[in-house]
Every structure is written in structure tokens, then in C-alpha cells.
Design an enzyme around this catalytic site. Structure first.
Site, PDB file in Angstrom:
ATOM      1  N   GLY A  42      21.916  44.884 -64.121  1.00  0.00           N
ATOM      2  CA  GLY A  42      20.824  44.249 -63.409  1.00  0.00           C
ATOM      3  C   GLY A  42      20.087  43.252 -64.271  1.00  0.00           C
ATOM      4  O   GLY A  42      20.394  42.061 -64.288  1.00  0.00           O
ATOM      5  N   ARG A  43      19.115  43.731 -65.029  1.00  0.00           N
ATOM      6  CA  ARG A  43      18.247  42.825 -65.793  1.00  0.00           C
ATOM      7  C   ARG A  43      18.994  41.878 -66.732  1.00  0.00           C
ATOM      8  O   ARG A  43      18.556  40.732 -66.881  1.00  0.00           O
ATOM      9  CB  ARG A  43      17.200  43.647 -66.544  1.00  0.00           C
ATOM     10  CG  ARG A  43      16.216  44.322 -65.589  1.00  0.00           C
ATOM     11  CD  ARG A  43      15.087  45.019 -66.322  1.00  0.00           C
ATOM     12  NE  ARG A  43      14.144  45.579 -65.369  1.00  0.00           N
ATOM     13  CZ  ARG A  43      12.878  45.823 -65.639  1.00  0.00           C
ATOM     14  NH1 ARG A  43      12.389  45.580 -66.835  1.00  0.00           N
ATOM     15  NH2 ARG A  43      12.084  46.330 -64.717  1.00  0.00           N
ATOM     16  N   TYR A 102      13.106  54.224 -50.353  1.00  0.00           N
ATOM     17  CA  TYR A 102      13.023  53.500 -49.087  1.00  0.00           C
ATOM     18  C   TYR A 102      13.500  54.393 -47.937  1.00  0.00           C
ATOM     19  O   TYR A 102      13.732  55.583 -48.113  1.00  0.00           O
ATOM     20  CB  TYR A 102      13.798  52.189 -49.183  1.00  0.00           C
ATOM     21  CG  TYR A 102      13.276  51.315 -50.300  1.00  0.00           C
ATOM     22  CD1 TYR A 102      11.915  51.007 -50.385  1.00  0.00           C
ATOM     23  CD2 TYR A 102      14.114  50.837 -51.305  1.00  0.00           C
ATOM     24  CE1 TYR A 102      11.413  50.236 -51.429  1.00  0.00           C
ATOM     25  CE2 TYR A 102      13.619  50.075 -52.350  1.00  0.00           C
ATOM     26  CZ  TYR A 102      12.267  49.779 -52.408  1.00  0.00           C
ATOM     27  OH  TYR A 102      11.775  49.024 -53.434  1.00  0.00           O
ATOM     28  N   ARG A 149      24.118  53.011 -51.917  1.00  0.00           N
ATOM     29  CA  ARG A 149      23.474  53.203 -53.212  1.00  0.00           C
ATOM     30  C   ARG A 149      22.563  54.424 -53.152  1.00  0.00           C
ATOM     31  O   ARG A 149      21.800  54.588 -52.194  1.00  0.00           O
ATOM     32  CB  ARG A 149      22.638  51.967 -53.595  1.00  0.00           C
ATOM     33  CG  ARG A 149      22.238  51.964 -55.071  1.00  0.00           C
ATOM     34  CD  ARG A 149      21.396  50.771 -55.441  1.00  0.00           C
ATOM     35  NE  ARG A 149      21.666  50.343 -56.820  1.00  0.00           N
ATOM     36  CZ  ARG A 149      20.772  49.807 -57.636  1.00  0.00           C
ATOM     37  NH1 ARG A 149      19.521  49.633 -57.238  1.00  0.00           N
ATOM     38  NH2 ARG A 149      21.100  49.433 -58.839  1.00  0.00           N
ATOM     39  N   GLN A 207      23.151  44.017 -49.547  1.00  0.00           N
ATOM     40  CA  GLN A 207      22.465  45.303 -49.554  1.00  0.00           C
ATOM     41  C   GLN A 207      21.444  45.348 -48.413  1.00  0.00           C
ATOM     42  O   GLN A 207      20.532  44.526 -48.355  1.00  0.00           O
ATOM     43  CB  GLN A 207      21.740  45.564 -50.874  1.00  0.00           C
ATOM     44  CG  GLN A 207      21.192  46.986 -50.935  1.00  0.00           C
ATOM     45  CD  GLN A 207      20.248  47.222 -52.085  1.00  0.00           C
ATOM     46  OE1 GLN A 207      19.165  46.659 -52.122  1.00  0.00           O
ATOM     47  NE2 GLN A 207      20.659  48.058 -53.028  1.00  0.00           N
TER      48      GLN A 207
END
Length: 363
Positions: free
Chosen positions: A318-319, A181, A228, A99
Site C-alpha cells: 500500500g503505502r 465498514y 478483503r 474494490q
């Protein structure tokens, strides 16, 4: 007994995956001096039963290194460090995508070298603070509004970084166009107040993102390029705006025309952010013919349902992967997942809270 598509082989951009389970990108801040290392190789290698691993956000340049201890992919040392990681992942049969994350205005000089600049489409300061190892929490500074030359150079940095990723053994790259971002800063009229061809209407605000995606796809192959997105995301001081649905409708049509490998949509509502409306996901599915990855708050059953319905092709977790390195096996065997630990070790250096989570005891 039900047969789950989740555990069957899949394809993304023509690349064969051993299952439909994706490990989502997660910043973990273990890259000392911004160089990927053996500890990171151990972390990713422990999770190589996934079909696809998407790495933590990785800067394409000095200017994108906003956070403490995040990796880059613009030096020989960084490329060599990433080779350790791609090798460890491929040993388990997983594929791995890098990424590319330019943090834009979400940065602080104390996390950057003296020659770096904090760049953004417009000189608009983000609300909030950023961690620095040198002085702890600090307010975000006002970024420099990018000149036309800055835009040209930054696009070139993305291309060089993507080529470096392929040299390091990655199976592709994901452009981080989410979470506030640099790429998303261009998309939003809240953070992009430009008066040139990169600001104003939807097509202009999307121009930089599409040009970066086009340049990267031309350099490494459209079948190795994904992006993404986080429509309705509010991370990094990104307020909602009226044209969100129209913006992402336009983007998904453009990415379909580009024929890139995938669109990855993240929904942070499980962590308290606004949800991504089902209509946006359905619209993206209608507009985009290649792979769609959905991410955010999934369990095994919800993932299977969204794959079966055709809403997406792959699901990212993810987590749950943080402290369940064998998450795929736990899902397959209906083993209990370890309870999510507190966040105090998510971003600290060292192995504690990173590589020291055990697999499920064998039965």
C-alpha cells in the site's frame, strides 16, 4: 543471483498477471462529486507495472458514500470515469479490480446526498469523528438499523455495482469486508446485535457477507470475485471479540465452497494495530484452495518468503506505492525507496501528494 517469484507471472481467478505484486486499495479522496476523473487515471496509470491494482474503496450506492470525495460506481458518469482508469492501467500490462466499499455506520450526512441513509446492522454509534469538507471533523451519528428490505436492496446494489464495474473494463471486483465498514459490521457481535437470521451465532452474522459474495459471483463470475478481510483489525471502532478465529475459519470454508477467486487478508500491525496471528493466515490457507493475497508491512524479502513458503500467492503493498509509482522497478533493481511522506496530503484534493512523485532516476 537469486531468482524472485515476486517478479514472475502469476494467475488470479484464471486472469494472467505480469508479476506477483499487488497495489493495495488506498482511499485517496480525489473523486470530486464522487466521479472518477482524469487525475485519478493518471495516478493509477503511473503504477501500472504492478501485476494487479486494487482500487480505492468505491461505493455501490448513495448510502455507502461515507467519506468526502470517494468514488462511486452506480451512475453512468461514474462508469465512464472508471473507463479512463481501467484503460490507463491496462496500457501498462497490469490488471485492475474494483474494490466495492459500503461504509455503513462510518459515515456522516454532510458527506452524503439528502436522499441517502446511514445504514448498519444495528443502531450502534461508532466512537470517533469523520472529516467533512463542509464542517471539518464531526462525530459519527447513530446509524439506522437495516430492515429486511434494506438488506435486500443493499445486496441488489452490490450486484448492480459489480456489473457496472465489468462494463467499465475492470477485471473483477473485491468486496471490502474489512476495516469496520458495512460487511464487517455484520460479522462482529460488537456491532451486530440483531435478533433475526442476520445476527446471533457465527453462521447468522456471516450470512449477509456470504449472500453478497454469492450474488456478486453469480452476476459477474466467481473467477472475478474476491473479498478483503481484516481479522483482529480494530479500524473504525471495531473491538476484538472472543469468536474471531472461529468466525474467520467459518468464513474461509464458505468462500472455498463458493469457489471465489481470492481472499485478501490485511494486517495493520505495522501501523500499531493488533497483528493477525500466523495461525489465522495458516488456517485460511488450509481452508481456501484459490488465491490468497496478504497485505501489511511487507518489504521485498518478506513478500518473497511468504510466497515461497506457500502462505500466500500474491502480496499487496500500500503505502510504498504512494510515493514510489515505479515500485516494481525499484524492487527489481534494488533501488532505494523514497521515504514515506507525511499524511497531510494523503486525502486532500488535487495532484499535490498524489501524482507528482517522480520515478527513480534512470541508471
Amino acid at each position: 543471483m537469486k531468482t524472485y517469484q515476486l517478479f514472475s507471472p502469476a494467475l488470479i481467478g484464471g486472469v494472467a498477471l505480469q508479476n506477483h505484486i499487488v497495489m493495495a486499495p488506498m482511499t485517496r479522496c480525489r473523486a470530486i462529486d464522487n466521479i472518477p476523473n482524469q487525475l485519478m487515471a493518471q495516478f493509477y496509470g503511473q503504477r501500472n507495472s504492478a501485476g494487479l491494482i486494487i482500487t480505492e474503496g468505491t461505493s455501490p450506492s448513495l448510502n455507502g458514500l461515507g467519506y468526502a470525495r470517494i468514488p462511486g460506481v452506480f451512475t453512468k458518469e461514474q462508469v465512464a470515469g472508471w473507463r479512463l482508469i481501467t484503460s490507463a492501467v491496462h496500457k501498462g500490462g497490469a490488471k485492475i479490480i474494483l474494490q466495492l466499499m459500503h461504509t455503513g455506520r462510518i459515515s456522516h450526512p454532510l458527506n452524503m446526498s439528502d436522499e441517502a441513509q446511514i445504514l448498519a446492522p444495528s443502531a450502534i454509534k461508532a466512537a470517533g469523528q469523520m472529516w467533512t469538507d463542509a464542517a471539518k471533523l464531526q462525530d459519527y451519528p447513530i446509524p439506522k438499523e437495516m430492515t429486511t428490505n434494506d438488506i435486500i436492496l443493499t445486496k441488489a446494489e452490490y450486484v448492480t455495482a459489480a456489473l457496472n464495474a465489468i462494463k467499465a473494463g475492470f477485471d473483477g471486483v473485491e468486496l471490502h469486508g474489512a476495516n469496520g465498514y458495512l460487511l464487517e459490521e455484520f460479522l462482529s457481535p460488537v456491532t451486530n446485535k440483531r435478533k433475526d437470521n442476520y445476527g446471533g451465532n457465527i453462521a447468522n452474522r456471516c450470512r449477509f457477507v456470504i449472500e453478497v459474495a454469492t450474488a456478486v459471483a453469480n452476476a459477474i463470475g466467481k473467477n472475478k470475485t474476491g473479498i478483503r478481510l481484516s481479522p483482529y483489525g480494530v479500524a473504525s471502532d471495531m473491538p476484538l471479540y472472543p469468536e474471531i478465529e472461529a468466525t474467520y475459519n467459518y468464513l474461509s470454508l464458505q468462500f472455498n465452497n463458493l469457489d471465489i477467486a481470492y481472499i485478501h487478508i490485511v494486517d495493520h500491525s505495522s501501523m500499531g494495530s493488533p497483528s493477525v496471528p500466523l495461525a489465522i493466515k495458516q488456517l485460511t490457507r488450509k481452508n481456501f484452495k484459490n488465491t490468497i493475497i496478504l497485505c501489511g508491512g511487507y518489504d521485498k524479502e518478506k513478500a518473497e518468503a511468504d510466497i515461497e513458503s506457500g502462505l500466500c500467492n500474491l502480496v499487496a503493498f500500500g503505502r510504498p506505492f504512494i510515493n514510489n509509482p515505479d515500485l516494481v522497478q525499484r524492487f527489481e533493481n534494488n533501488w532505494t525507496l523514497a521515504a514515506l511522506p507525511t499524511m497531510d496530503l494523503f486525502y486532500t484534493p488535487g495532484e499535490n501528494g498524489y501524482t507528482n512523485y517522480p520515478n527513480h532516476p534512470p541508471h
